[in-house]
Design a protein around this motif. Sequence first.
Motif, PDB file in Angstrom:
ATOM      1  N   PHE A   1     -18.047 -12.649   0.416  1.00  0.00           N
ATOM      2  CA  PHE A   1     -16.948 -13.485  -0.054  1.00  0.00           C
ATOM      3  C   PHE A   1     -17.196 -14.913   0.397  1.00  0.00           C
ATOM      4  O   PHE A   1     -17.162 -15.201   1.595  1.00  0.00           O
ATOM      5  CB  PHE A   1     -15.617 -12.951   0.499  1.00  0.00           C
ATOM      6  CG  PHE A   1     -15.359 -11.532   0.077  1.00  0.00           C
ATOM      7  CD1 PHE A   1     -14.588 -11.267  -1.029  1.00  0.00           C
ATOM      8  CD2 PHE A   1     -15.929 -10.468   0.773  1.00  0.00           C
ATOM      9  CE1 PHE A   1     -14.364  -9.951  -1.445  1.00  0.00           C
ATOM     10  CE2 PHE A   1     -15.713  -9.160   0.372  1.00  0.00           C
ATOM     11  CZ  PHE A   1     -14.927  -8.904  -0.739  1.00  0.00           C
ATOM     12  N   LEU A   2     -17.472 -15.786  -0.554  1.00  0.00           N
ATOM     13  CA  LEU A   2     -17.752 -17.184  -0.266  1.00  0.00           C
ATOM     14  C   LEU A   2     -16.512 -18.010  -0.588  1.00  0.00           C
ATOM     15  O   LEU A   2     -16.151 -18.178  -1.757  1.00  0.00           O
ATOM     16  CB  LEU A   2     -18.951 -17.663  -1.098  1.00  0.00           C
ATOM     17  CG  LEU A   2     -19.356 -19.126  -0.933  1.00  0.00           C
ATOM     18  CD1 LEU A   2     -19.711 -19.439   0.527  1.00  0.00           C
ATOM     19  CD2 LEU A   2     -20.525 -19.458  -1.865  1.00  0.00           C
ATOM     20  N   HIS A   3     -15.838 -18.490   0.453  1.00  0.00           N
ATOM     21  CA  HIS A   3     -14.654 -19.320   0.263  1.00  0.00           C
ATOM     22  C   HIS A   3     -15.079 -20.764   0.017  1.00  0.00           C
ATOM     23  O   HIS A   3     -16.066 -21.232   0.583  1.00  0.00           O
ATOM     24  CB  HIS A   3     -13.758 -19.265   1.493  1.00  0.00           C
ATOM     25  CG  HIS A   3     -12.942 -18.024   1.563  1.00  0.00           C
ATOM     26  ND1 HIS A   3     -11.804 -17.933   2.321  1.00  0.00           N
ATOM     27  CD2 HIS A   3     -13.087 -16.817   0.962  1.00  0.00           C
ATOM     28  CE1 HIS A   3     -11.292 -16.720   2.190  1.00  0.00           C
ATOM     29  NE2 HIS A   3     -12.054 -16.026   1.383  1.00  0.00           N
ATOM     30  N   THR A   4     -14.311 -21.447  -0.812  1.00  0.00           N
ATOM     31  CA  THR A   4     -14.551 -22.852  -1.124  1.00  0.00           C
ATOM     32  C   THR A   4     -13.226 -23.599  -1.131  1.00  0.00           C
ATOM     33  O   THR A   4     -12.172 -22.998  -1.356  1.00  0.00           O
ATOM     34  CB  THR A   4     -15.257 -23.007  -2.492  1.00  0.00           C
ATOM     35  OG1 THR A   4     -15.439 -24.401  -2.761  1.00  0.00           O
ATOM     36  CG2 THR A   4     -14.462 -22.390  -3.627  1.00  0.00           C
ATOM     37  N   ASP A   5     -13.303 -24.902  -0.915  1.00  0.00           N
ATOM     38  CA  ASP A   5     -12.106 -25.733  -1.028  1.00  0.00           C
ATOM     39  C   ASP A   5     -12.031 -26.397  -2.402  1.00  0.00           C
ATOM     40  O   ASP A   5     -11.075 -27.092  -2.704  1.00  0.00           O
ATOM     41  CB  ASP A   5     -12.051 -26.783   0.082  1.00  0.00           C
ATOM     42  CG  ASP A   5     -13.224 -27.740   0.045  1.00  0.00           C
ATOM     43  OD1 ASP A   5     -14.181 -27.518  -0.730  1.00  0.00           O
ATOM     44  OD2 ASP A   5     -13.202 -28.722   0.809  1.00  0.00           O
TER      45      ASP A   5
ATOM     46  N   ALA B   1      -3.006 -13.964  -7.251  1.00  0.00           N
ATOM     47  CA  ALA B   1      -1.997 -14.398  -6.277  1.00  0.00           C
ATOM     48  C   ALA B   1      -2.663 -14.988  -5.038  1.00  0.00           C
ATOM     49  O   ALA B   1      -2.123 -15.900  -4.405  1.00  0.00           O
ATOM     50  CB  ALA B   1      -1.100 -13.228  -5.887  1.00  0.00           C
ATOM     51  N   TYR B   2      -3.844 -14.510  -4.694  1.00  0.00           N
ATOM     52  CA  TYR B   2      -4.545 -14.960  -3.485  1.00  0.00           C
ATOM     53  C   TYR B   2      -5.461 -16.160  -3.726  1.00  0.00           C
ATOM     54  O   TYR B   2      -6.004 -16.708  -2.777  1.00  0.00           O
ATOM     55  CB  TYR B   2      -5.338 -13.809  -2.865  1.00  0.00           C
ATOM     56  CG  TYR B   2      -6.300 -13.128  -3.819  1.00  0.00           C
ATOM     57  CD1 TYR B   2      -7.570 -13.640  -4.039  1.00  0.00           C
ATOM     58  CD2 TYR B   2      -5.931 -11.971  -4.491  1.00  0.00           C
ATOM     59  CE1 TYR B   2      -8.451 -13.024  -4.919  1.00  0.00           C
ATOM     60  CE2 TYR B   2      -6.799 -11.334  -5.361  1.00  0.00           C
ATOM     61  CZ  TYR B   2      -8.062 -11.870  -5.577  1.00  0.00           C
ATOM     62  OH  TYR B   2      -8.922 -11.256  -6.444  1.00  0.00           O
ATOM     63  N   GLY B   3      -5.663 -16.572  -5.000  1.00  0.00           N
ATOM     64  CA  GLY B   3      -6.477 -17.744  -5.271  1.00  0.00           C
ATOM     65  C   GLY B   3      -7.249 -17.652  -6.568  1.00  0.00           C
ATOM     66  O   GLY B   3      -7.034 -16.757  -7.384  1.00  0.00           O
TER      67      GLY B   3
ATOM     68  N   LEU C   1     -14.449 -17.806  -4.083  1.00  0.00           N
ATOM     69  CA  LEU C   1     -12.992 -17.764  -3.971  1.00  0.00           C
ATOM     70  C   LEU C   1     -12.444 -19.044  -3.348  1.00  0.00           C
ATOM     71  O   LEU C   1     -12.873 -19.445  -2.269  1.00  0.00           O
ATOM     72  CB  LEU C   1     -12.597 -16.563  -3.089  1.00  0.00           C
ATOM     73  CG  LEU C   1     -11.132 -16.427  -2.699  1.00  0.00           C
ATOM     74  CD1 LEU C   1     -10.271 -16.193  -3.932  1.00  0.00           C
ATOM     75  CD2 LEU C   1     -10.967 -15.313  -1.699  1.00  0.00           C
ATOM     76  N   GLN C   2     -11.496 -19.641  -4.073  1.00  0.00           N
ATOM     77  CA  GLN C   2     -10.709 -20.722  -3.486  1.00  0.00           C
ATOM     78  C   GLN C   2      -9.338 -20.129  -3.191  1.00  0.00           C
ATOM     79  O   GLN C   2      -8.575 -19.838  -4.117  1.00  0.00           O
ATOM     80  CB  GLN C   2     -10.569 -21.920  -4.423  1.00  0.00           C
ATOM     81  CG  GLN C   2      -9.755 -23.045  -3.800  1.00  0.00           C
ATOM     82  CD  GLN C   2      -9.688 -24.293  -4.675  1.00  0.00           C
ATOM     83  OE1 GLN C   2     -10.374 -24.412  -5.685  1.00  0.00           O
ATOM     84  NE2 GLN C   2      -8.861 -25.222  -4.267  1.00  0.00           N
ATOM     85  N   PRO C   3      -9.047 -19.902  -1.901  1.00  0.00           N
ATOM     86  CA  PRO C   3      -7.767 -19.285  -1.560  1.00  0.00           C
ATOM     87  C   PRO C   3      -6.577 -20.115  -2.024  1.00  0.00           C
ATOM     88  O   PRO C   3      -6.642 -21.351  -2.065  1.00  0.00           O
ATOM     89  CB  PRO C   3      -7.794 -19.219  -0.027  1.00  0.00           C
ATOM     90  CG  PRO C   3      -9.260 -19.251   0.320  1.00  0.00           C
ATOM     91  CD  PRO C   3      -9.878 -20.145  -0.724  1.00  0.00           C
ATOM     92  N   ALA C   4      -5.509 -19.434  -2.396  1.00  0.00           N
ATOM     93  CA  ALA C   4      -4.269 -20.102  -2.800  1.00  0.00           C
ATOM     94  C   ALA C   4      -3.634 -20.789  -1.601  1.00  0.00           C
ATOM     95  O   ALA C   4      -3.837 -20.377  -0.458  1.00  0.00           O
ATOM     96  CB  ALA C   4      -3.290 -19.086  -3.374  1.00  0.00           C
ATOM     97  N   GLY C   5      -2.890 -21.809  -1.886  1.00  0.00           N
ATOM     98  CA  GLY C   5      -2.133 -22.437  -0.813  1.00  0.00           C
ATOM     99  C   GLY C   5      -2.668 -23.712  -0.432  1.00  0.00           C
ATOM    100  O   GLY C   5      -2.511 -24.542   0.223  1.00  0.00           O
TER     101      GLY C   5
END
Length: 130
Positions: free
Chosen positions: A80-84, A108-110, A126-130
């Motif tokens: 899982f590669l998170h990005t902004d 819902a999570y991004g 994945l760009q997380p929500a929020g």
Amino acid sequence: MRRIALVTLVVDDYDEAIRFYTGAIGFRLAEDTPRPDGSRWVVVEPGTPGSGTGLLLARAKGETQAARVGDQTGGRVGFFLHTDDFTRDHARMTAAGVTFLEDPRREAYGTVAVFQDLYGNRWDLLQPAG
């Protein structure tokens, strides 16, 4: 403080894996050290030092390990590669030849899309929500 520092990813070839992860994915090469047995200690990281879990790129030894290259999680998304900035990274990775297995979608999570690495392992960008 405790954290997972490295995760091993079994690969066919050190140099092709380094090119893919540093070029197409945009990781940085943190270490590439020859070992006495002819192997190498190769670590790539997604950001600045200490900012996340690195990948230890380990060349497969023998038939059992070679059979796991590209299928380390039985076909499930295993990384899982998170990005902004999803749009930026998705566009850059697509232009670099990364294969996305689906169109980006909002959950819902991004914002997320599944892609595969050069061996076929599945990842979420994945760009997380929020």
